[in-house]
Design a protein around this motif. Structure first.
Motif, PDB file in Angstrom:
ATOM      1  N   PRO A  80       0.822  -1.232   0.000  1.00 39.91           N
ATOM      2  CA  PRO A  80       0.000   0.000   0.000  1.00 39.91           C
ATOM      3  C   PRO A  80       0.846   1.268   0.000  1.00 39.91           C
ATOM      4  N   VAL A  81       1.973   1.260   0.737  1.00 44.35           N
ATOM      5  CA  VAL A  81       2.820   2.457   0.778  1.00 44.35           C
ATOM      6  C   VAL A  81       3.369   2.775  -0.609  1.00 44.35           C
ATOM      7  N   ILE A  82       3.840   1.748  -1.310  1.00 43.71           N
ATOM      8  CA  ILE A  82       4.393   1.960  -2.644  1.00 43.71           C
ATOM      9  C   ILE A  82       3.310   2.443  -3.610  1.00 43.71           C
ATOM     10  N   VAL A  83       2.126   1.845  -3.526  1.00 39.40           N
ATOM     11  CA  VAL A  83       1.031   2.255  -4.413  1.00 39.40           C
ATOM     12  C   VAL A  83       0.649   3.708  -4.158  1.00 39.40           C
ATOM     13  N   VAL A  84       0.549   4.079  -2.866  1.00 38.01           N
ATOM     14  CA  VAL A  84       0.202   5.470  -2.540  1.00 38.01           C
ATOM     15  C   VAL A  84       1.274   6.423  -3.056  1.00 38.01           C
ATOM     16  N   GLN A  85       2.538   6.054  -2.907  1.00 42.18           N
ATOM     17  CA  GLN A  85       3.615   6.908  -3.410  1.00 42.18           C
ATOM     18  C   GLN A  85       3.535   7.077  -4.927  1.00 42.18           C
ATOM     19  N   LEU A  86       3.270   5.993  -5.614  1.00 41.62           N
ATOM     20  CA  LEU A  86       3.164   6.083  -7.068  1.00 41.62           C
ATOM     21  C   LEU A  86       2.001   6.972  -7.489  1.00 41.62           C
ATOM     22  N   VAL A  87       0.852   6.800  -6.831  1.00 40.30           N
ATOM     23  CA  VAL A  87      -0.320   7.613  -7.182  1.00 40.30           C
ATOM     24  C   VAL A  87      -0.055   9.088  -6.902  1.00 40.30           C
ATOM     25  N   VAL A  88       0.498   9.381  -5.704  1.00 44.90           N
ATOM     26  CA  VAL A  88       0.792  10.768  -5.355  1.00 44.90           C
ATOM     27  C   VAL A  88       1.827  11.352  -6.306  1.00 44.90           C
ATOM     28  N   SER A  89       2.814  10.562  -6.660  1.00 45.13           N
ATOM     29  CA  SER A  89       3.852  11.047  -7.573  1.00 45.13           C
ATOM     30  C   SER A  89       3.268  11.396  -8.942  1.00 45.13           C
ATOM     31  N   VAL A  90       2.407  10.513  -9.449  1.00 47.31           N
ATOM     32  CA  VAL A  90       1.798  10.773 -10.758  1.00 47.31           C
ATOM     33  C   VAL A  90       0.930  12.015 -10.710  1.00 47.31           C
ATOM     34  N   VAL A  91       0.113  12.126  -9.651  1.00 43.22           N
ATOM     35  CA  VAL A  91      -0.745  13.308  -9.523  1.00 43.22           C
ATOM     36  C   VAL A  91       0.100  14.568  -9.373  1.00 43.22           C
ATOM     37  N   PHE A  92       1.172  14.477  -8.588  1.00 43.75           N
ATOM     38  CA  PHE A  92       2.039  15.642  -8.390  1.00 43.75           C
ATOM     39  C   PHE A  92       2.708  16.051  -9.697  1.00 43.75           C
ATOM     40  N   VAL A  93       3.188  15.096 -10.446  1.00 38.22           N
ATOM     41  CA  VAL A  93       3.834  15.416 -11.722  1.00 38.22           C
ATOM     42  C   VAL A  93       2.845  16.091 -12.656  1.00 38.22           C
ATOM     43  N   GLN A  94       1.620  15.555 -12.700  1.00 38.12           N
ATOM     44  CA  GLN A  94       0.636  16.128 -13.605  1.00 38.12           C
ATOM     45  C   GLN A  94       0.226  17.536 -13.177  1.00 38.12           C
ATOM     46  N   ARG A  95       0.001  17.703 -11.859  1.00 39.23           N
ATOM     47  CA  ARG A  95      -0.484  18.984 -11.373  1.00 39.23           C
ATOM     48  C   ARG A  95       0.618  20.034 -11.255  1.00 39.23           C
ATOM     49  N   VAL A 155       8.290   5.737   8.489  1.00 37.29           N
ATOM     50  CA  VAL A 155       7.064   5.102   9.000  1.00 37.29           C
ATOM     51  C   VAL A 155       7.092   3.601   8.740  1.00 37.29           C
ATOM     52  N   THR A 156       7.610   3.195   7.578  1.00 37.65           N
ATOM     53  CA  THR A 156       7.689   1.768   7.275  1.00 37.65           C
ATOM     54  C   THR A 156       8.633   1.058   8.230  1.00 37.65           C
ATOM     55  N   HIS A 189      11.803  19.067  -6.068  1.00 36.25           N
ATOM     56  CA  HIS A 189      12.105  17.707  -5.633  1.00 36.25           C
ATOM     57  C   HIS A 189      11.906  17.509  -4.136  1.00 36.25           C
ATOM     58  N   GLN A 190      11.713  18.602  -3.393  1.00 31.62           N
ATOM     59  CA  GLN A 190      11.577  18.462  -1.942  1.00 31.62           C
ATOM     60  C   GLN A 190      10.370  17.616  -1.560  1.00 31.62           C
ATOM     61  N   LEU A 191       9.310  17.732  -2.335  1.00 30.01           N
ATOM     62  CA  LEU A 191       8.142  16.911  -2.039  1.00 30.01           C
ATOM     63  C   LEU A 191       8.477  15.430  -2.152  1.00 30.01           C
ATOM     64  N   PHE A 192       9.207  15.054  -3.207  1.00 30.74           N
ATOM     65  CA  PHE A 192       9.591  13.648  -3.361  1.00 30.74           C
ATOM     66  C   PHE A 192      10.520  13.209  -2.243  1.00 30.74           C
ATOM     67  N   VAL A 193      11.467  14.070  -1.887  1.00 29.71           N
ATOM     68  CA  VAL A 193      12.398  13.716  -0.815  1.00 29.71           C
ATOM     69  C   VAL A 193      11.660  13.514   0.500  1.00 29.71           C
ATOM     70  N   ASN A 194      10.782  14.451   0.834  1.00 32.00           N
ATOM     71  CA  ASN A 194      10.021  14.316   2.082  1.00 32.00           C
ATOM     72  C   ASN A 194       9.112  13.097   2.052  1.00 32.00           C
ATOM     73  N   MET A 195       8.499  12.852   0.913  1.00 32.31           N
ATOM     74  CA  MET A 195       7.586  11.721   0.806  1.00 32.31           C
ATOM     75  C   MET A 195       8.339  10.406   0.979  1.00 32.31           C
ATOM     76  N   ILE A 196       9.495  10.270   0.320  1.00 32.83           N
ATOM     77  CA  ILE A 196      10.275   9.045   0.435  1.00 32.83           C
ATOM     78  C   ILE A 196      10.850   8.891   1.839  1.00 32.83           C
ATOM     79  N   PHE A 197      11.365   9.996   2.417  1.00 28.66           N
ATOM     80  CA  PHE A 197      11.973   9.924   3.747  1.00 28.66           C
ATOM     81  C   PHE A 197      10.962   9.482   4.794  1.00 28.66           C
ATOM     82  N   PHE A 198       9.823  10.146   4.829  1.00 30.04           N
ATOM     83  CA  PHE A 198       8.834   9.806   5.854  1.00 30.04           C
ATOM     84  C   PHE A 198       8.183   8.450   5.589  1.00 30.04           C
ATOM     85  N   SER A 199       8.094   8.062   4.325  1.00 25.86           N
ATOM     86  CA  SER A 199       7.574   6.720   4.036  1.00 25.86           C
ATOM     87  C   SER A 199       8.524   5.653   4.569  1.00 25.86           C
ATOM     88  N   VAL A 200       9.836   5.846   4.335  1.00 26.20           N
ATOM     89  CA  VAL A 200      10.812   4.898   4.865  1.00 26.20           C
ATOM     90  C   VAL A 200      10.798   4.889   6.387  1.00 26.20           C
TER      91      VAL A 200
END
Length: 439
Positions: free
Chosen positions: A25-40, A173-174, A160-171
């Motif tokens: 689920p964490v990986i799926v959420v990251q992928l979805v957020v990343s795609v939405v972030f890239v598009q938006r 929390v995981t 890129h800060q959003l990606f860095v923060n997202m990956i850091f906190f995901s790791v």
């Protein structure tokens, strides 16, 4: 819809499956957020900022066309470029030969280059090699000019800060969740190890721990193990006591028979000997797996000693095949009794017997084959039950005992976490008995 094909690729261990449930689920959420972030962000927001910057560039170029010579450029466009914070520098004609450049990780640069060149036809080169500045080379009536302005005018700062923060906190929390999950799964693993050890005849210390459900399962296992141990102990004591009590009247019978004539004494003594063998068989079956704790044993040496003892007794037994070497945790006395029963049965019902040992990384196999009549396939399961004698499958002229030989071997094999398998020997044509124990 069937997902059977997916089972081959799924992990089998509880830790791996729990980690998959946690990480997927964490990986799926990251992928979805990343795609939405890239598009938006990378596309829509960058497009809007690039269009706004393109209007400012067009305004500068329109004012630049009002200059008559290159020397007048700075004076003509000063009132425009000052509030817009854009620098303009004339360039030689060779500057138009340059190509668009950007860093390999600059995904927003793709959108910036495309929007600027589509919005302003005069822009020939977009240079984004500097992360802090945008450098444009545009055509004008007075020749190529360079326009430079802050990169933050066309894209957000440090996207890129959003990606860095997202990956850091995901790791983070995981990792915390994995530590908690491991503490929750550890009691289940300990329960599984204790149950597996008990199934192989070993008693591993175990104290119920973990969540309420795991504690309940652990407590039920401990109670079940205690009941089984009490049942085995009660069975052993009962049959041992009966066998011991019967020895006294048998001794008195032998003394009384010694006073009779030889013609009358011989058949009665044979009956007494048969009764003695039955009592010994009952006692051997009663001992089962409760003799001693498992210890490291060389199975090849054990089989060789059994064959040597049989040969000294004049029995036609040979050790034909030995594969592998090492030590396995066994109850030597119990396993010796099981193999002795198999060898005795093989010699009793066949002209000769062959013993082989095969030791691999995953299993241990003792095999005993004979030349006898064998056992029909439909009766092999019954042959392993206590007090079962297959009159039509065995030669009764050689004595069939009390029907405990294969039952004892089966009981001992199960106590070691293994099984006794009966089949037909392709080599000798008689019965093939395999004791297979997982390592």
């Amino acid at each position: 819809m069937s997902f059977q094909w997916l089972k081959r690729y799924m992990p089998r261990g509880i830790y791996a499956r729990a980690a998959l449930i946690l990480l997927l689920p964490v990986i799926v959420v990251q992928l979805v957020v990343s795609v939405v972030f890239v598009q938006r962000h990378f596309e829509e927001v960058t497009q809007q900022m690039s269009v706004a910057a393109a209007r400012e560039v067009r305004l500068v170029l329109m004012r630049l066309d009002m200059a008559q010579t290159r020397d007048e450029i700075a004076e003509v466009i000063r009132d425009v470029i000052t509030p817009l914070a854009i620098t303009v520098t004339p360039l030689p004609d060779t500057a138009l030969e340059e190509r668009n450049t950007r860093a390999w990780y600059d995904f927003s640069g793709i959108v910036i280059t495309d929007r600027l060149q589509r919005a302003v036809d005069e822009i020939a080169v977009v240079d984004l090699s500097d992360d802090r500045r945008v450098r444009l080379i545009a055509r004008s009536a007075l020749g190529p000019v360079e326009l430079s302005f802050d990169r933050r005018r066309v894209s957000a700062a440090a996207p890129h800060q959003l990606f860095v923060n997202m990956i850091f906190f995901s790791v983070l929390v995981t990792a915390v969740a994995f530590v908690y999950m491991r503490n929750q799964l550890r009691p289940i693993k300990r329960l599984a190890n204790a149950a597996e050890a008990f199934g192989r005849g070993r008693v591993m210390p175990y104290v119920p721990a973990g969540s309420t459900e795991v504690r309940a399962a652990g407590t039920a296992f401990v109670d079940m193990r205690n009941r089984i141990e009490r049942q085995i102990e009660t069975r052993t004591l009962m049959l041992s006591g009966v066998s011991h009590d019967l020895r006294t009247p048998l001794t008195r019978m032998r003394l009384a028979l010694s006073m009779l004539d030889d013609d009358e004494r011989a058949p009665l003594e044979q009956d007494v000997e048969d009764m003695q063998r039955m009592i010994d068989a009952f006692l051997s079956f009663a001992k089962g797996d409760g003799e001693a704790e498992p210890e490291l044993t060389d199975p090849v040496a054990l089989a060789r000693s059994i064959v040597d003892d049989a040969q000294r007794a004049g029995q036609p037994v040979t050790l034909t095949e030995v594969e592998g070497e090492g030590q396995v945790r066994l109850r030597p006395l119990a396993m010796r009794r099981a193999l002795d029963n198999l060898v005795s049965n093989a010699v009793r019902y066949g002209a000769r017997a062959e013993v082989s040992v095969r030791l691999t990384e995953k299993s241990l196999r003792f095999r005993v084959e004979d030349e006898g009549p064998g056992i029909p396939e439909e009766q092999r399961a019954d042959a392993q039950r206590p007090f079962t004698r297959l009159d039509r499958a065995r030669n009764q002229d050689k004595g069939s005992g009390v029907g405990l030989g294969l039952a004892i071997a089966t009981d001992i094999a199960r106590a070691h976490g293994g099984t006794l398998r009966l089949g037909q020997s392709p080599k000798l044509g008689g019965l093939r008995a395999d004791i297979v124990i997982a390592r």
